[in-house]
Design a protein around this motif. Structure first.
Motif, short mmCIF file in Angstrom:
data_model
loop_
_atom_site.label_atom_id
_atom_site.label_comp_id
_atom_site.label_asym_id
_atom_site.label_seq_id
_atom_site.Cartn_x
_atom_site.Cartn_y
_atom_site.Cartn_z
N SER A 88 49.14 80.13 22.16
CA SER A 88 49.97 79.32 21.26
C SER A 88 51.46 79.54 21.52
O SER A 88 52.26 78.61 21.49
N SER A 89 51.81 80.78 21.79
CA SER A 89 53.23 81.09 22.00
C SER A 89 53.72 80.53 23.33
O SER A 89 54.88 80.10 23.44
N GLN A 123 55.79 82.28 16.81
CA GLN A 123 55.47 81.17 15.92
C GLN A 123 56.33 81.21 14.66
O GLN A 123 56.82 80.18 14.19
N ALA A 170 53.03 75.91 30.07
CA ALA A 170 51.74 75.23 29.88
C ALA A 170 50.61 75.89 30.68
O ALA A 170 49.49 76.01 30.20
N ARG A 197 44.15 80.23 26.81
CA ARG A 197 43.15 79.56 25.97
C ARG A 197 41.76 79.68 26.60
O ARG A 197 40.76 79.89 25.90
N PRO A 238 47.93 73.54 24.83
CA PRO A 238 48.33 73.41 26.24
C PRO A 238 48.26 71.98 26.75
O PRO A 238 49.00 71.60 27.65
N HIS A 252 44.67 84.49 22.22
CA HIS A 252 44.94 83.36 21.30
C HIS A 252 46.44 83.24 21.02
O HIS A 252 47.03 82.15 21.12
N SER A 253 47.05 84.36 20.68
CA SER A 253 48.48 84.32 20.35
C SER A 253 49.32 83.94 21.56
O SER A 253 50.28 83.17 21.46
N VAL A 283 52.85 77.85 24.68
CA VAL A 283 53.15 76.44 24.47
C VAL A 283 54.57 76.28 23.92
O VAL A 283 55.33 75.40 24.35
N ALA A 301 49.54 78.98 29.05
CA ALA A 301 48.87 78.62 27.80
C ALA A 301 47.42 78.21 28.08
O ALA A 301 46.50 78.62 27.38
N ARG A 302 47.24 77.38 29.11
CA ARG A 302 45.87 76.96 29.46
C ARG A 302 45.02 78.15 29.85
O ARG A 302 43.86 78.29 29.45
N GLU A 329 40.54 83.14 26.05
CA GLU A 329 40.15 83.29 24.65
C GLU A 329 38.72 82.77 24.44
O GLU A 329 37.90 83.43 23.80
#
Lengths: 123, 375
Positions: free
Chosen positions: A70-71, B22, A78, A85, B118, A66-67, A73, A81-82, A88
């Motif tokens: 988000s990070s 973050q 990208a 996710r 994303p 999860h972290s 992104v 990130a995908r 996750e």
């Protein structure tokens, strides 16, 4: 609800007080923080490959994914990130059956994410 | 005191996120506006509650998915002790997860903003500007002590609930159909027991009235083949009918359902459909309490009450924590009345228990939480 004007009154009244967003040194510090996060979290994800994970391991792995999502992104990665996710989400399902062997596709996802982030570290 | 004509002092902001990336981004985004100043950074909900109490910031930026103490619990605590405008930013408050947003607002947050994901095409600068815009509005909202937090601090249930956690179960995407959780009544009482459980169940269930409107689900560690006998025994002694659950059926209001032997029982959705699945190899306690409680946390969120009774080991503790993190009331049997103070102790140590009570006081606490007067 209050309107969205600046605290001083009219819209833009304090525009001159606002600094430019995300200057280069901030971007650089974000990348440095992401690097630390990758170095801390990815090894834990790689541990999924070893044993049948218990609940605590799965919860931590899901938090790591999860972290990282988000990070990634924030630093503009990208694809990572995908992937994070998706991992996750897959781990969420695994949490319903802790102590069961992880499905091969989940392990493959973890491996792919580790690969993407390793490549990012090398850049 | 600010001199006439001088710029007012910037609004102090506390940033709460477990990710350093973050936090750094948020600090940069917020402080790009000279009207704001980040006065503190917290990595989890517990730190956030303490920091807000100490620093009295003008606003809080709060992630929901936090370790140690969930963002939703932190919101409730802050709003009950140091009311402060809170802007939630989270990956789990977007259109596919409206329930989380509603729960954050119900807990006392002023507004929510989804973290960029994303699939988002906007730039970070655009997101930072949206964040500042929301923060400017939020910081001017006059907040008051929030009733939910006040009720919870008194050990009572509140009308609408929420989630979060350390366990992350509270914050998972909930599918395309938002659930109606606002003000919904409790639907299910989930009970876990092991060594010494049957007698404890008799005491607990014996105090629940025959006209109970909630379903009761019991997971009792028991050797294969004895569950039917336990159901028959209890059925003859307690006011509510008692049966053994079957996969594919629904739990029935006003009925006690025992998880069957040889499988784990999952509550699939808020219509209380159940699924019985074979336990994974190596699972020691069957049926497993953690698995069932975790499914209840996901399916019903705060619309459930969890009770952990006497028993050896620690099964049920993590699941009860998941329930608590979702906003459910959770109760544990105390040491003095437990045959084996193992599972309740583990749950207590995990901070999974809202209230630890003597066995005889558990059912009255459940009934009071349901708005009923104990006999």
């Amino acid at each position: 609800m209050p309107d969205e004007r600046s605290p001083a009154g009219a819209p833009g009244a304090q525009a001159s007080r606002r600094r430019a967003a995300l200057p280069p040194d901030v971007v650089a510090s974000l990348r440095a923080a992401f690097e630390q996060e990758v170095r801390r979290r990815v090894p834990r994800l790689c541990r999924l490959q070893r044993d049948v994970p218990g609940r605590a391991v799965l919860v931590q792995a899901q938090r790591d994914a999860h972290s990282l999502a988000s990070s990634a992104v924030v630093v503009g990665e990208a694809e990572a990130a995908r992937c994070a996710r998706a991992l996750e989400g897959a781990l969420e399902q695994c949490l319903l059956q802790p102590f069961a062997p992880l499905p091969p596709e989940v392990l493959a996802q973890a491996e792919r994410l580790a690969g993407l982030l390793d490549a990012w570290l090398r850049r | 005191m600010t001199a006439p004509g001088a710029d007012p002092a910037p609004v102090g902001v506390v940033v709460v996120d477990d990710s350093a990336v973050q936090r750094r981004f948020l600090r940069a985004a917020v402080e790009a506006d000279a009207d704001f100043c980040v006065v503190g950074e917290a990595r989890n909900g517990r730190e956030a509650v303490a920091m807000v109490g100490r620093l009295h910031p003008g606003a809080v930026l709060m992630d929901l998915d936090l370790p140690v103490m969930s963002g939703l619990e932190a919101i409730e605590r802050i709003m009950s002790s140091s009311p402060t405008p809170i802007l939630v930013y989270s990956a789990f408050v977007d259109r596919g997860n409206q329930v989380n947003a509603l729960e954050a607002l119900a807990a006392g947050a002023v507004d929510v903003l989804a973290k960029p994901g994303p699939a988002d095409t906007g730039s970070l600068e655009e997101y930072a500007e949206a964040l500042r815009r929301k923060l400017r509005v939020a910081a001017r909202v006059r907040v008051i002590t929030h009733p939910r937090g006040r009720l919870r601090s008194q050990g009572m249930t509140a009308p609408a609930p929420a989630a979060a956690t350390g366990s992350r179960l509270s914050l998972r995407p909930s599918g395309p159909e938002p659930r109606d959780t606002g003000g919904s009544p409790v639907r299910l009482i989930a009970v876990g027991a092991s060594t010494g459980g049957p007698q404890a169940l008799l005491t607990l269930l014996g105090q629940l009235p025959a006209d109970l409107e909630q379903a009761v689900l019991v997971v009792q560690h028991m050797a294969d083949g004895f569950m039917g006998g336990l159901a028959s025994w209890l059925d003859g002694l307690v006011p509510l009918p008692v049966c053994v659950g079957e996969s594919g059926r629904r739990l029935t209001p006003g009925t006690v359902t025992l998880a069957p032997s040889r499988s784990n029982l999952l509550v699939q959705d808020d219509r209380l459909r159940i699924l019985c699945v074979p336990p994974p190899a190596g699972q020691f306690h069957i049926p497993g309490i953690d698995v069932t409680f975790s499914s209840v946390a996901l399916a019903l969120r705060s619309r459930a009450i969890g009770v952990i009774l006497t028993g050896m080991g620690r099964d049920g503790a993590a699941g009860l924590l998941a329930m608590r993190q979702q906003g459910a009331l959770t109760l544990g049997q105390n040491e003095a009345t437990s045959a084996v103070y193992g599972m309740p102790a583990a749950a207590h140590a995990l901070a999974a228990v809202d209230r630890q009570l003597a066995l005889a006081d558990l059912a009255p606490a459940v009934l009071r939480a349901l708005g009923r007067v104990p006999a």
